[in-house]
Write an enzyme that holds these catalytic residues in place. Structure first.
Site, short mmCIF file in Angstrom:
data_model
loop_
_atom_site.label_atom_id
_atom_site.label_comp_id
_atom_site.label_asym_id
_atom_site.label_seq_id
_atom_site.Cartn_x
_atom_site.Cartn_y
_atom_site.Cartn_z
CB CYS A 1 8.93 -22.44 -16.86
SG CYS A 1 9.43 -23.19 -15.29
CG ASP B 1 12.43 -24.61 -18.48
OD1 ASP B 1 13.39 -23.88 -18.75
OD2 ASP B 1 11.83 -24.58 -17.39
CG HIS C 1 15.66 -27.46 -10.17
ND1 HIS C 1 15.52 -26.10 -10.11
CD2 HIS C 1 14.47 -27.94 -10.67
CE1 HIS C 1 14.32 -25.78 -10.56
NE2 HIS C 1 13.66 -26.86 -10.92
CE LYS D 1 13.24 -21.80 -16.45
NZ LYS D 1 12.74 -22.74 -15.43
CG ASP E 1 13.43 -26.14 -14.14
OD1 ASP E 1 13.49 -24.98 -13.68
OD2 ASP E 1 12.72 -27.04 -13.65
CG HIS F 1 11.70 -31.23 -12.16
ND1 HIS F 1 11.10 -31.07 -10.94
CD2 HIS F 1 11.96 -29.98 -12.63
CE1 HIS F 1 10.99 -29.78 -10.67
NE2 HIS F 1 11.51 -29.09 -11.67
C1 VGL Z 1 8.56 -26.20 -14.71
C2 VGL Z 1 7.54 -27.24 -12.94
C3 VGL Z 1 8.73 -27.26 -12.24
C4 VGL Z 1 8.46 -25.64 -16.10
C5 VGL Z 1 9.76 -26.22 -14.02
O1 VGL Z 1 9.48 -25.64 -16.83
O2 VGL Z 1 7.35 -25.23 -16.49
N1 VGL Z 1 7.46 -26.71 -14.15
N2 VGL Z 1 9.82 -26.75 -12.79
ZN ZN Z 2 11.71 -27.04 -11.87
#
Ligand code: VGL
Ligand code: ZN
Length: 202
Positions: free
Chosen positions: A140, A19, A59, A101, A57, A76
């Site tokens: 993550c 990420d 979404h 993901k 990430d 995010h």
């Molecule tokens: C993450 C919070 C929400 C991460 C992803 O990549 O650590 N943290 N989504």
């Molecule tokens: Zn996230």
């Protein structure tokens, strides 16, 4: 603190970079304060690994982790948005496979193994040991490392090539403690030796 061991890169190793996206870096929706310190370690490591994955990430706009839907996080990493794009300081030439993901609305998708092809791809390439780094150590990176271990891989988390959100002070240390308790090694990029100077990607 890292465990005092040296890890010689082997043909059955992989690096999973978690990420490294605009939204998790300073200025982003969920910016990790120390996030920028991971770029030099990752640049030093990635070209030497035989196989490199980068997770994103990714979404939907109505993801259940968003505050407006009762979740803990601001909006995010909406799929396709600027915030979800890889930070250009991540050298994509070193990356063999991108893993999206968190694409399902109802699951947090913290782990790179959650409803993705990562496990299958690692096995197809006869990977036995997985090094995990990126953002964020306490979410993550942690979830990906724990799932890798549960899936039977040897796992090393690279502390200096990762950075934590630290919603509460001490979250990073607690995360590293959980990882150790699960049998995962914690190391720094300087503890990783060898590997090809320019790995032959496979
Ligand atoms: C993450 C919070 C929400 C991460 C992803 O990549 O650590 N943290 N989504
Ligand atoms: Zn996230």
């Amino acid at each position: 603190m890292s465990d005092r061991a040296t890890y010689e890169i082997r043909p059955d190793d992989a690096l999973v970079i978690v990420d490294v996206q605009h939204d998790f870096l300073p200025g982003g929706a969920l910016g990790v304060a120390e996030g920028e310190r991971i770029f030099d370690p990752i640049d030093a490591l990635a070209p030497r690994f035989p196989r490199v994955y980068a997770t994103r990430d990714w979404h939907p706009e109505n993801h259940s982790s968003y505050q407006q839907y009762g979740g803990p996080w601001p909006v995010h990493c909406v799929a396709g948005s600027h915030g979800a794009a890889f930070d250009p300081r991540l050298t994509l030439d070193n990356v063999d496979v991108v893993i999206d993901k968190g694409t399902d609305r109802d699951t947090d998708g913290y782990s790179g193994f959650a409803a993705t092809t990562l496990d299958r791809d690692l096995r197809e390439h006869e990977v036995r040991r997985v090094f995990v780094c990126g953002l964020a150590t306490d979410y993550c990176v942690k979830a990906t490392a724990l799932d890798a271990k549960a899936a039977g891989f040897d796992v090393v988390v690279l502390e200096d090539a990762s950075a934590a959100v630290n919603v509460e002070p001490g979250d990073e240390e607690r995360a590293l403690g959980e990882l150790r308790a699960a049998g995962i090694a914690i190391a720094n990029s300087a503890d990783v030796a060898g590997g090809a100077t320019a790995a032959v990607r496979r």
